[in-house]
Scaffold this active site. Structure first.
Site, PDB file in Angstrom:
ATOM      1  N   HIS A  99     -21.714  -4.926   9.625  1.00 32.77           N
ATOM      2  CA  HIS A  99     -20.816  -5.692  10.887  1.00 32.77           C
ATOM      3  C   HIS A  99     -20.007  -4.230  11.418  1.00 32.77           C
ATOM      4  CE1 HIS A  99     -17.719  -6.046   7.970  1.00 32.77           C
ATOM      5  NE2 HIS A  99     -17.041  -5.862   8.732  1.00 32.77           N
TER       6      HIS A  99
ATOM      7  N   GLU B 268     -10.572  -0.453  10.184  1.00 28.62           N
ATOM      8  CA  GLU B 268     -10.291  -1.276   8.926  1.00 28.62           C
ATOM      9  C   GLU B 268      -9.799  -0.569   7.865  1.00 28.62           C
ATOM     10  OE1 GLU B 268     -13.450  -3.851   7.685  1.00 28.62           O
ATOM     11  OE2 GLU B 268     -13.433  -3.446   6.045  1.00 28.62           O
TER      12      GLU B 268
ATOM     13  N   HIS C  21     -20.550  -1.096   8.634  1.00 26.36           N
ATOM     14  CA  HIS C  21     -20.297  -1.002   7.341  1.00 26.36           C
ATOM     15  C   HIS C  21     -20.502  -2.352   6.665  1.00 26.36           C
ATOM     16  CE1 HIS C  21     -16.448  -2.386   9.667  1.00 26.36           C
ATOM     17  NE2 HIS C  21     -16.377  -2.987   8.643  1.00 26.36           N
TER      18      HIS C  21
ATOM     19  N   GLU D  90       6.571  -2.343  10.231  1.00 29.03           N
ATOM     20  CA  GLU D  90       6.091  -2.711   9.119  1.00 29.03           C
ATOM     21  C   GLU D  90       5.224  -4.125   8.765  1.00 29.03           C
ATOM     22  OE1 GLU D  90       8.637  -1.264   6.068  1.00 29.03           O
ATOM     23  OE2 GLU D  90       7.913  -2.684   4.446  1.00 29.03           O
TER      24      GLU D  90
ATOM     25  N   HIS E 230      16.063  -2.854   6.761  1.00 26.94           N
ATOM     26  CA  HIS E 230      15.861  -3.424   5.709  1.00 26.94           C
ATOM     27  C   HIS E 230      15.612  -2.938   4.404  1.00 26.94           C
ATOM     28  CE1 HIS E 230      12.259  -1.425   7.322  1.00 26.94           C
ATOM     29  NE2 HIS E 230      11.575  -1.384   5.911  1.00 26.94           N
TER      30      HIS E 230
ATOM     31  N   GLU F 165       3.402  -1.594   1.886  1.00 26.88           N
ATOM     32  CA  GLU F 165       4.029  -1.376   3.421  1.00 26.88           C
ATOM     33  C   GLU F 165       3.265  -0.575   4.177  1.00 26.88           C
ATOM     34  OE1 GLU F 165       8.107  -0.076   1.701  1.00 26.88           O
ATOM     35  OE2 GLU F 165       7.513   1.570   3.086  1.00 26.88           O
TER      36      GLU F 165
HETATM   37 MN    MN Z   1     -15.077  -4.831   8.701  1.00 26.12          MN
HETATM   38 MN    MN Z   2      10.279  -0.398   4.961  1.00 31.18          MN
END
Ligand code: MN
Ligand code: MN
Length: 387
Positions: free
Chosen positions: A97, A103, A142, A282, A321, A335
């Site tokens: 797909h 990605e 892929h 983040e 944070h 993160e």
């Molecule tokens: Mn994909």
């Molecule tokens: Mn951070």
């Protein structure tokens, strides 16, 4: 009876503010979220929800695996990245797909074979193990297939509104083109397509492929010029007394132009120091352990959340944070940022290079605190871009 009452948390702060909750209530969730049931007295104002658990998502079960996703539909503030948690059985296939979003992926456990082809017909076929990353640029076709023990992984797409259930897939393409067109295109009789799937297959059960050296296809156009795979966990970490961090961005994983990330380890009792990121929001994925995070925003707004393995956290760009390990085990989380670079500002470092007189007059702090700012052995994970 007295003992039982002690174990049930109540929304009452140490100073007496609050009152018991006679119910209805979900006590299991309250036990998991002590800082949400009883927010620190410093929490104030209104901040959007910054937490969503994969346990609260819509699960897609198929022969060959499952998937579930956290997008801006589930967590509206999360507009930069969308996350998918997927499992493939041994031989289970996420079919060929492609999609608008890039990605970026992290293998949580097990192993998979990935395939991809670029715009020049160059291909990339590799086996991915625990702690490895892969990255597919936008619109490159892929596939993924579980190897002998199957696998579980996290996918991140560089668009918070992207859904992995809304992609262009090979089976869907064949199901929605006239068979005479397919026959003409491939120069085969129409009856070659008598048994096509009727629509998108998404995930199906296949057989475990053989060793890579026998099954890899050599493209006449060669290999993609930049590797789509990076061994993040195998990378030498930056270690501090409180834990470790491994960073992957275009400086060491050049193909990943839209996603930068850090794999953070925080030992029991330690914390990821107070900081913020100047480049983008983040997106966090908690892999193991439990922790808490307070997010500080404009006008004195602050809100504290509890997280545990399987949760997603989110911090808008520039908001301050920390992540504190609140459990007995080591806390591991990712993160990630929609960016080509990992960037951050450490509160400690920022203050250490600001004139101490200014800090002292601003915060009414004495020499003890000012000296501590110069202490290199703080029990925190120091921001690596200063090392
Ligand atoms: Mn994909
Ligand atoms: Mn951070």
């Amino acid at each position: 009876m007295q003992e039982r009452r002690c174990r049930i948390p109540q929304p009452i702060r140490e100073d007496g503010a609050g009152a018991t909750d006679p119910g209805p209530r979900d006590i299991m969730r309250d036990i998991e979220n002590p800082d949400m049931l009883v927010p620190p007295a410093t929490d104030a104002g209104l901040l959007p929800n910054l937490k969503f658990s994969f346990s609260d998502t819509s699960m897609v079960l198929k022969m060959g695996g499952w998937s579930r996703e956290i997008t801006a539909r589930e967590l509206p503030v999360a507009t930069t990245l969308a996350g998918v948690n997927m499992r493939l059985t041994p031989g289970g296939v996420r079919e060929v797909h492609w999609h608008i979003a890039s990605e970026w992926s992290y293998m949580l456990s097990g192993s998979a074979r990935i395939t991809a082809v670029d715009q020049c017909g160059r291909n990339f076929i590799a086996d991915i193990g625990p702690g490895d990353l892969w990255y597919f640029p936008p619109r490159f076709p892929h596939s993924l297939q579980g190897l002998k023990d199957g696998c579980e992984f996290l996918l991140l797409f560089d668009d918070g509104n992207f859904s992995d259930l809304n992609t262009l897939s090979l089976s869907d393409l064949f199901a929605h083109y006239p068979k005479d067109v397919l026959a003409a295109n491939f120069c085969v009789p129409v009856d070659a397509f008598n048994y096509l799937p009727s629509g998108q297959v998404y995930i199906y059960q296949g057989t475990v492929p053989g060793p890579l050296e026998y099954e890899a296809v050599q493209s006449p156009y060669g290999l993609v010029p930049q590797s789509f795979k990076h061994r993040l966990l195998a990378q030498e970490p930056i270690t501090t007394p409180g834990g470790s961090v491994r960073i992957a961005d275009t400086s060491n994983f050049p193909v990943a132009k839209t996603t930068a990330a850090a794999l953070v380890e925080i030992k029991p009792g330690a914390m990821r120091e107070i900081h913020w990121h100047p480049n983008n929001d983040e997106f966090q994925y908690y892999i193991a352990g439990q922790g808490r995070m307070t997010v500080f925003a404009e006008n004195g707004r602050a809100r504290t959340f509890n997280y545990r393995a399987g949760d997603v956290g989110y911090v808008p760009v520039g908001y301050v944070h920390y992540v504190q390990n609140t459990g007995p085990e080591t806390l591991w989380f990712l993160e990630a940022f929609k960016s080509d670079r990992f960037e951050g500002v450490s509160l400690n470092q920022m203050m250490a290079v600001t004139p101490p007189e200014l800090i002292a007059s601003n915060l009414h702090v004495g020499p003890k605190f000012l000296n501590a700012l110069q202490d290199e052995e703080l029990p925190v994970i120091l921001c690596p871009w200063f090392s």
